[in-house]
Design a protein around this motif. Structure first.
Motif, PDB file in Angstrom:
ATOM      1  N   VAL A   1       7.636  18.972  -0.399  1.00 41.48           N
ATOM      2  CA  VAL A   1       7.620  17.634   0.193  1.00 41.48           C
ATOM      3  C   VAL A   1       6.170  17.191   0.368  1.00 41.48           C
ATOM      4  O   VAL A   1       5.394  17.834   1.077  1.00 41.48           O
ATOM      5  N   TRP A   2       5.814  16.109  -0.305  1.00 42.05           N
ATOM      6  CA  TRP A   2       4.474  15.541  -0.190  1.00 42.05           C
ATOM      7  C   TRP A   2       4.530  14.291   0.673  1.00 42.05           C
ATOM      8  O   TRP A   2       5.379  13.421   0.475  1.00 42.05           O
ATOM      9  N   ILE A   3       3.625  14.212   1.640  1.00 41.71           N
ATOM     10  CA  ILE A   3       3.541  13.089   2.562  1.00 41.71           C
ATOM     11  C   ILE A   3       2.102  12.586   2.584  1.00 41.71           C
ATOM     12  O   ILE A   3       1.167  13.393   2.632  1.00 41.71           O
ATOM     13  N   MET A   4       1.941  11.276   2.510  1.00 39.69           N
ATOM     14  CA  MET A   4       0.619  10.693   2.708  1.00 39.69           C
ATOM     15  C   MET A   4       0.716   9.592   3.758  1.00 39.69           C
ATOM     16  O   MET A   4       1.545   8.683   3.641  1.00 39.69           O
ATOM     17  N   ILE A   5      -0.128   9.714   4.774  1.00 37.19           N
ATOM     18  CA  ILE A   5      -0.264   8.701   5.814  1.00 37.19           C
ATOM     19  C   ILE A   5      -1.635   8.064   5.645  1.00 37.19           C
ATOM     20  O   ILE A   5      -2.644   8.765   5.544  1.00 37.19           O
ATOM     21  N   ALA A   6      -1.674   6.740   5.601  1.00 32.35           N
ATOM     22  CA  ALA A   6      -2.927   6.038   5.341  1.00 32.35           C
ATOM     23  C   ALA A   6      -3.044   4.827   6.250  1.00 32.35           C
ATOM     24  O   ALA A   6      -2.057   4.374   6.858  1.00 32.35           O
ATOM     25  N   ALA A   7      -4.262   4.319   6.343  1.00 23.47           N
ATOM     26  CA  ALA A   7      -4.527   3.133   7.154  1.00 23.47           C
ATOM     27  C   ALA A   7      -5.690   2.360   6.548  1.00 23.47           C
ATOM     28  O   ALA A   7      -6.604   2.943   5.946  1.00 23.47           O
TER      29      ALA A   7
ATOM     30  N   LEU B   1       0.827  -1.204   0.000  1.00 18.81           N
ATOM     31  CA  LEU B   1       0.000   0.000   0.000  1.00 18.81           C
ATOM     32  C   LEU B   1       0.863   1.256   0.000  1.00 18.81           C
ATOM     33  O   LEU B   1       0.511   2.267  -0.619  1.00 18.81           O
ATOM     34  N   CYS B   2       2.003   1.203   0.685  1.00 21.24           N
ATOM     35  CA  CYS B   2       2.931   2.351   0.671  1.00 21.24           C
ATOM     36  C   CYS B   2       3.319   2.700  -0.768  1.00 21.24           C
ATOM     37  O   CYS B   2       3.345   3.874  -1.162  1.00 21.24           O
ATOM     38  N   TYR B   3       3.627   1.675  -1.536  1.00 18.30           N
ATOM     39  CA  TYR B   3       4.027   1.904  -2.929  1.00 18.30           C
ATOM     40  C   TYR B   3       2.863   2.463  -3.750  1.00 18.30           C
ATOM     41  O   TYR B   3       3.069   3.324  -4.619  1.00 18.30           O
TER      42      TYR B   3
ATOM     43  N   GLY C   1      -6.879   8.054   4.063  1.00 18.91           N
ATOM     44  CA  GLY C   1      -5.590   8.641   3.740  1.00 18.91           C
ATOM     45  C   GLY C   1      -5.560  10.126   4.034  1.00 18.91           C
ATOM     46  O   GLY C   1      -6.592  10.801   3.966  1.00 18.91           O
ATOM     47  N   PHE C   2      -4.365  10.613   4.365  1.00 11.73           N
ATOM     48  CA  PHE C   2      -4.177  12.032   4.669  1.00 11.73           C
ATOM     49  C   PHE C   2      -2.941  12.537   3.938  1.00 11.73           C
ATOM     50  O   PHE C   2      -1.809  12.179   4.290  1.00 11.73           O
ATOM     51  N   PRO C   3      -3.117  13.356   2.880  1.00 16.01           N
ATOM     52  CA  PRO C   3      -1.957  13.948   2.188  1.00 16.01           C
ATOM     53  C   PRO C   3      -1.694  15.369   2.694  1.00 16.01           C
ATOM     54  O   PRO C   3      -2.619  16.089   3.075  1.00 16.01           O
ATOM     55  N   ILE C   4      -0.428  15.745   2.671  1.00 19.67           N
ATOM     56  CA  ILE C   4      -0.049  17.097   3.077  1.00 19.67           C
ATOM     57  C   ILE C   4       1.228  17.483   2.350  1.00 19.67           C
ATOM     58  O   ILE C   4       2.061  16.623   2.016  1.00 19.67           O
ATOM     59  N   GLN C   5       1.380  18.783   2.084  1.00 18.57           N
ATOM     60  CA  GLN C   5       2.606  19.300   1.462  1.00 18.57           C
ATOM     61  C   GLN C   5       3.319  20.210   2.443  1.00 18.57           C
ATOM     62  O   GLN C   5       2.694  21.042   3.099  1.00 18.57           O
ATOM     63  N   LEU C   6       4.633  20.057   2.539  1.00 17.07           N
ATOM     64  CA  LEU C   6       5.448  20.842   3.453  1.00 17.07           C
ATOM     65  C   LEU C   6       6.666  21.399   2.704  1.00 17.07           C
ATOM     66  O   LEU C   6       7.092  20.823   1.700  1.00 17.07           O
ATOM     67  N   PRO C   7       7.262  22.494   3.207  1.00 15.47           N
ATOM     68  CA  PRO C   7       8.397  23.103   2.508  1.00 15.47           C
ATOM     69  C   PRO C   7       9.758  22.693   3.059  1.00 15.47           C
ATOM     70  O   PRO C   7      10.748  23.374   2.831  1.00 15.47           O
ATOM     71  N   HIS C   8       9.821  21.600   3.816  1.00 18.93           N
ATOM     72  CA  HIS C   8      11.086  21.215   4.442  1.00 18.93           C
ATOM     73  C   HIS C   8      11.152  19.704   4.560  1.00 18.93           C
ATOM     74  O   HIS C   8      10.171  18.998   4.312  1.00 18.93           O
ATOM     75  N   CYS C   9      12.332  19.203   4.964  1.00 19.74           N
ATOM     76  CA  CYS C   9      12.548  17.763   5.107  1.00 19.74           C
ATOM     77  C   CYS C   9      12.838  17.374   6.550  1.00 19.74           C
ATOM     78  O   CYS C   9      13.483  16.353   6.811  1.00 19.74           O
TER      79      CYS C   9
END
Length: 553
Positions: free
Chosen positions: A539-545, A444-446, A487-495
């Motif tokens: 930086v795009w991050i998605m956390i899902a379950a 699912l991560c992929y 799922g929860f996507p978010i964009q951030l400007p840092h790492c």
């Protein structure tokens, strides 16, 4: 700083040792060491003398430049553009002649700096790409860094052209702007001090070398207070007959007189222009129309000199990507799942408009931003300053040159992998604190990857609906019947992993996913990093379950 504050974890030490070993093998350093020892066989050698010999020949510096430390690639591109080189200032080597182009090398020694994590030295001159170096900075910083940049072109053009004579190089009056900034672990950056270096002193030395101390000016109200010292050594290539010091002094004095006269004439013009503006309506005196402003050194400058064009070159593919690049630094917290928000601004009134070459004052009955008309060539709506008068300012003439954006040095794939692993660790620990176990669904991560790619494509103005549809179909095929996907996507400007995780937890949706309880709960996490010029990142991050039943707190 205490030793505990600077100690590296054992895993990091092992990683650095492996990187050094691989690089030493790749560069054939063992053979170079053997040749160095063979050349010095007539002198007694111990470990310290061997290290000194290797450093004097630039071998140690070559290895360090080629390593990847803290996610930063120590490569030539970080110091300058292609064709520029880092030089060992203790060596006289004619091989640094680059097809006849004039080149100045600089070695910097910083002392008595403030206690921080790192310092960055930026130099900008003419149309050259800015040169940057970043290195750790303890309280009393002593560091050697060499930079090189092209200062003048050749006569006749082409790689075999003849270098410009020193006498002709005197006409290049633009100083080298030294800017020292302070970076902390949170990614914040503060200005420490600046210095304008007139590099032409090196032209008066027979060896083409010059050394001196530059005192950094403080910032704002502390502009009269020194914020540190830079010990500089300059060397120019290729060599030419040196100039008489009196000739350089006379040329500088002539430049100062011309600059002073140009400033005086512009001040006279600007006062007359302001009187004419007030005669249109007396209340114009209450509007926000500022021709001059104070810079970080406490000097008053025309506001047009604070704006400078940027040349993207091959770093941005078009206006849409350029708009995306501008949007990421100034509005980085745009969430996914909805079209980009319409442009907004905080302005209530518009008193004047200016860029690097124009200045216009609002002459409309009202300066309200809601009713302002932006027909800039309508003389009944806007009073324009003379472009010739603006270009008469010496500083303004210099600032008409374009700066080139620096290419990104961050490896997006490596950065994404590192951030993803760190976030996994933080998320697992967070669930452990809640008394919950964590099982990761790697498949699912992929599958989350195309969703993040479509979000960035959408922000670049290229649609993105196709990727979203593919993502939804893949998730439906993967999730078992009777299970739920969130799922929860978010964009951030840092790492920064910790900052990113804390930001995610502030969202009720993400907090619910991270703390999900139920039968057969599986977690997924995916990170995509998109690099842009000047170290700007999206930086795009998605956390899902996925889970069989919903029992969330």
């Amino acid at each position: 700083m205490s030793s505990s504050a600077t100690a590296l974890p054992a895993e990091r030490v092992a990683e650095l040792r492996q990187a050094i070993h691989c690089q030493v093998t790749k560069m054939g350093i063992k053979g170079q060491i053997q040749r160095c020892l063979a050349d010095s066989r007539d002198r007694p050698m111990d470990e310290e003398r061997v290290l000194q010999l290797l450093e004097s020949r630039g071998i140690v510096e070559s290895v360090m430049q080629s390593l990847q430390l803290d996610g930063k690639r120590e490569r030539k591109g970080e110091v300058g553009r292609r064709g520029d080189r880092e030089e060992d200032m203790g060596a006289d080597d004619d091989t640094t002649k680059e097809g006849g182009r004039g080149c100045v090398c600089e070695e910097v020694r910083l002392e008595k700096m403030v206690e921080e994590v790192s310092e960055r030295l930026d130099q900008r001159t003419g149309e050259e790409v800015p040169k940057r170096g970043q290195f750790p900075a303890p309280v009393n910083l002593i560091s050697r860094r060499a930079f090189s940049w092209n200062c003048w072109t050749v006569e006749g053009g082409g790689g075999g052209g003849r270098a410009m004579a020193y006498a002709d190089a005197l006409a290049i009056s633009e100083p080298i702007r030294l800017v020292v900034t302070r970076h902390n672990e949170r990614g914040e950056r503060d200005l420490v001090g600046t210095y304008d270096l007139d590099w032409r002193s090196v032209l008066t030395d027979e060896r083409g070398k010059w050394s001196g101390t530059a005192e950094l000016s403080g910032v704002g109200t502390e502009s009269k207070i020194s914020s540190g010292l830079l010990e500089l050594r300059l060397e120019v290539f290729p060599k030419s007959p040196s100039l008489e010091r009196v000739y350089l002094s006379g040329h500088r004095e002539t430049e100062r007189q011309q600059a002073g006269e140009s400033d005086r004439l512009f001040l006279v013009y600007s006062r007359q222009w302001w009187r004419e503006y007030l005669q249109i309506r007396p209340e114009h005196g209450q509007r926000m129309v500022k021709i001059f402003a104070m810079d970080e050194s406490g000097k008053n400058r025309c506001v047009c000199s604070f704006v400078r064009p940027l040349r993207a070159g091959r770093l941005l593919d078009g206006p849409r990507q350029a708009a995306r690049y501008r949007h990421v630094p100034f509005d980085p917290n745009n969430q996914a799942g909805a079209p980009p928000t319409s442009p907004t601004h905080p302005y209530r009134t518009v008193g004047c408009l200016f860029n690097h070459a124009s200045f216009l004052a609002n002459t409309q009955p009202s300066d309200s931003a809601l009713t302002c008309r932006f027909d800039l060539w309508n003389r009944s709506l806007w009073k324009r300053m003379s472009s010739e008068a603006l270009l008469s300012i010496p500083r303004q003439r210099r600032d008409q040159l374009c700066w080139s954006l620096l290419p990104p040095t961050l490896d997006s794939v490596t950065a994404a992998n590192v951030l993803e692993q760190e976030l996994r660790t933080l998320l697992t620990q967070h669930r452990t604190d809640l008394g919950l176990s964590t099982v990761w669904d790697d498949c699912l991560c992929y599958l989350l990857t195309p969703a993040l790619a479509s979000y960035e494509q959408e922000r670049c103005g290229g649609g993105g609906s196709e990727g979203t549809e593919e993502f939804q179909e893949a998730v439906r095929a993967h999730v078992e019947e009777g299970h739920t996907f969130k799922g929860f996507p978010i964009q951030l400007p840092h790492c920064s992993p910790r900052r990113a995780f804390l930001t995610c937890l502030r969202s009720p949706v993400c907090s619910e996913i991270v703390g999900c309880r139920g039968d057969q709960v599986r977690l997924a996490l995916r990170v995509k990093v998109y690099t842009y010029p000047e170290e700007v990142v999206a930086v795009w991050i998605m956390i899902a379950a996925t889970y069989c039943s919903v029992l969330c707190h």
